[in-house]
Design a protein around this motif. Sequence first.
Motif: not given
Length: 146
Positions: A36-48
Amino acid sequence: MPRSRFSGSLNSPKVDVAIDMGNPILNLTVDGFLKIGTVAATRAVAEDAYHCLKKGSISSHNFEHTLKKMCKEGAYWGTVAGVYVGMEYGMERIRGTRDWKNAMIGGAVTGALVSAACNSNRDKIVIDAITGGAIATAAEFINYLT
């Protein structure tokens, strides 16, 4: 009139990381944290990345901000997931059965713990516990349907 039909299946890639901590509850907790940490980090990258594309430029400040956001979001959501998975497994071990009630109790305890760590308003903690239990139970029921 001719008709055509599309038939097939779409399988998502499966990534499993096995980390043996010597205890099943620790293994599941670390696994939940990492996934889940990886998913959250990936979401942050995609958003930025979306915001950078929309602006049309990227700077070292934006890049640094994205890295910090990735770490913060990944650690936060990974911790929440790790606590939830550990609580659910703990409930399964204590109760001796695997059912939706473990998810409900695990979600409620996780919601209360995360809320208590962020604020001291008792009403907010209770509401977050109820929300955590409801979301976990709904996810478990949806999982049974699929």
